[in-house]
Design a protein around this motif. Sequence first.
Motif, PDB file in Angstrom:
ATOM      1  N   PHE A   1      -8.834   6.718   2.243  1.00 52.54           N
ATOM      2  CA  PHE A   1      -8.015   5.513   2.350  1.00 52.54           C
ATOM      3  C   PHE A   1      -8.897   4.308   2.679  1.00 52.54           C
ATOM      4  O   PHE A   1      -8.718   3.231   2.116  1.00 52.54           O
ATOM      5  CB  PHE A   1      -6.921   5.678   3.410  1.00 52.54           C
ATOM      6  CG  PHE A   1      -6.086   4.442   3.572  1.00 52.54           C
ATOM      7  CD1 PHE A   1      -5.171   4.083   2.593  1.00 52.54           C
ATOM      8  CD2 PHE A   1      -6.231   3.626   4.676  1.00 52.54           C
ATOM      9  CE1 PHE A   1      -4.409   2.930   2.717  1.00 52.54           C
ATOM     10  CE2 PHE A   1      -5.477   2.470   4.816  1.00 52.54           C
ATOM     11  CZ  PHE A   1      -4.561   2.131   3.831  1.00 52.54           C
TER      12      PHE A   1
ATOM     13  N   GLU B   1      -9.225   0.888   0.529  1.00 48.03           N
ATOM     14  CA  GLU B   1      -9.034  -0.438   1.145  1.00 48.03           C
ATOM     15  C   GLU B   1     -10.256  -1.320   0.917  1.00 48.03           C
ATOM     16  O   GLU B   1     -10.126  -2.502   0.603  1.00 48.03           O
ATOM     17  CB  GLU B   1      -8.761  -0.298   2.651  1.00 48.03           C
ATOM     18  CG  GLU B   1      -7.345   0.088   2.972  1.00 48.03           C
ATOM     19  CD  GLU B   1      -6.346  -1.002   2.616  1.00 48.03           C
ATOM     20  OE1 GLU B   1      -6.478  -2.143   3.087  1.00 48.03           O
ATOM     21  OE2 GLU B   1      -5.420  -0.703   1.857  1.00 48.03           O
TER      22      GLU B   1
ATOM     23  N   SER C   1      -2.016   5.735   3.119  1.00 50.10           N
ATOM     24  CA  SER C   1      -2.750   6.192   4.304  1.00 50.10           C
ATOM     25  C   SER C   1      -2.183   7.485   4.883  1.00 50.10           C
ATOM     26  O   SER C   1      -2.894   8.225   5.554  1.00 50.10           O
ATOM     27  CB  SER C   1      -2.737   5.103   5.384  1.00 50.10           C
ATOM     28  OG  SER C   1      -1.406   4.802   5.764  1.00 50.10           O
TER      29      SER C   1
ATOM     30  N   ASP D   1      -8.381   9.878   5.869  1.00 51.93           N
ATOM     31  CA  ASP D   1      -8.713   8.542   6.380  1.00 51.93           C
ATOM     32  C   ASP D   1      -9.900   7.915   5.659  1.00 51.93           C
ATOM     33  O   ASP D   1      -9.875   6.728   5.335  1.00 51.93           O
ATOM     34  CB  ASP D   1      -8.994   8.590   7.886  1.00 51.93           C
ATOM     35  CG  ASP D   1      -7.744   8.868   8.696  1.00 51.93           C
ATOM     36  OD1 ASP D   1      -6.625   8.676   8.178  1.00 51.93           O
ATOM     37  OD2 ASP D   1      -7.885   9.286   9.866  1.00 51.93           O
TER      38      ASP D   1
ATOM     39  N   ARG E   1       0.817  -1.226   0.000  1.00 49.37           N
ATOM     40  CA  ARG E   1       0.000   0.000   0.000  1.00 49.37           C
ATOM     41  C   ARG E   1       0.849   1.275   0.000  1.00 49.37           C
ATOM     42  O   ARG E   1       0.376   2.341   0.322  1.00 49.37           O
ATOM     43  CB  ARG E   1      -0.991   0.056   1.167  1.00 49.37           C
ATOM     44  CG  ARG E   1      -1.956  -1.113   1.256  1.00 49.37           C
ATOM     45  CD  ARG E   1      -2.822  -1.220   0.003  1.00 49.37           C
ATOM     46  NE  ARG E   1      -3.802  -2.274   0.146  1.00 49.37           N
ATOM     47  CZ  ARG E   1      -3.690  -3.468  -0.410  1.00 49.37           C
ATOM     48  NH1 ARG E   1      -2.649  -3.757  -1.162  1.00 49.37           N
ATOM     49  NH2 ARG E   1      -4.624  -4.379  -0.252  1.00 49.37           N
TER      50      ARG E   1
END
Length: 152
Positions: A98, A102, A90, A95, A66
Motif C-alpha cells: 500500500f 501511495e 490499505s 502495508d 483509495r
Amino acid sequence: MPRDASADQSELLSEMRTRIEAAAADIERLTGELTSREEWVDELESIIDVVLGLLDTPVVVLGDDRRIRAVSRGASQRLEGDVVVGKPLSSVVPDELFAAVEARLEEAPTGPAAGAEPGERARQGAVEGSTPIDVERLPGGGAVVVFRGLAR
C-alpha cells in the motif's frame, strides 16, 4: 401619438414567448445530449467489466478515496474475490505494498504523460524483490493499479 399600452404588453408577451420557446429547445437538445452521454458511459462501463473479467493480471481500480471500485479476475482470485470492492486498498494489501502504491500515486501525474507509454513512467518495485506495480492516475483522482506477479 402615444403608443397603446396593450400593444406594448402584447409585444413584451410575444418576446417572452420567443425566449421561453428558445430555452425549451435548448433544454430538449441538452437532455438529448445527456441521454446519449449516459448511454455511452453505460456502454464503456460494460466494456470495462468484460475486460476486467477476462484479465488474469491483477488489476485494481481505485476511487479518489483509495477505496477499491473494481478488480480484474486475476485480482479477484488473489484478493478475496469481489468482497474487496468498496474496501480501502490499505485493508486488502500488505502495508508495504500500500505504501508503494501511495508513493507512486504521489509521483505519477494525472493522465498519460507525453511521449510515455501508459504504465511506463509509473512502474516500480514495491519493495526490493517483491511485486512490481504499475500505477496510472485517473483525472478524477482515482487510479488503476496493476500488481505484476502478485502471489496467488
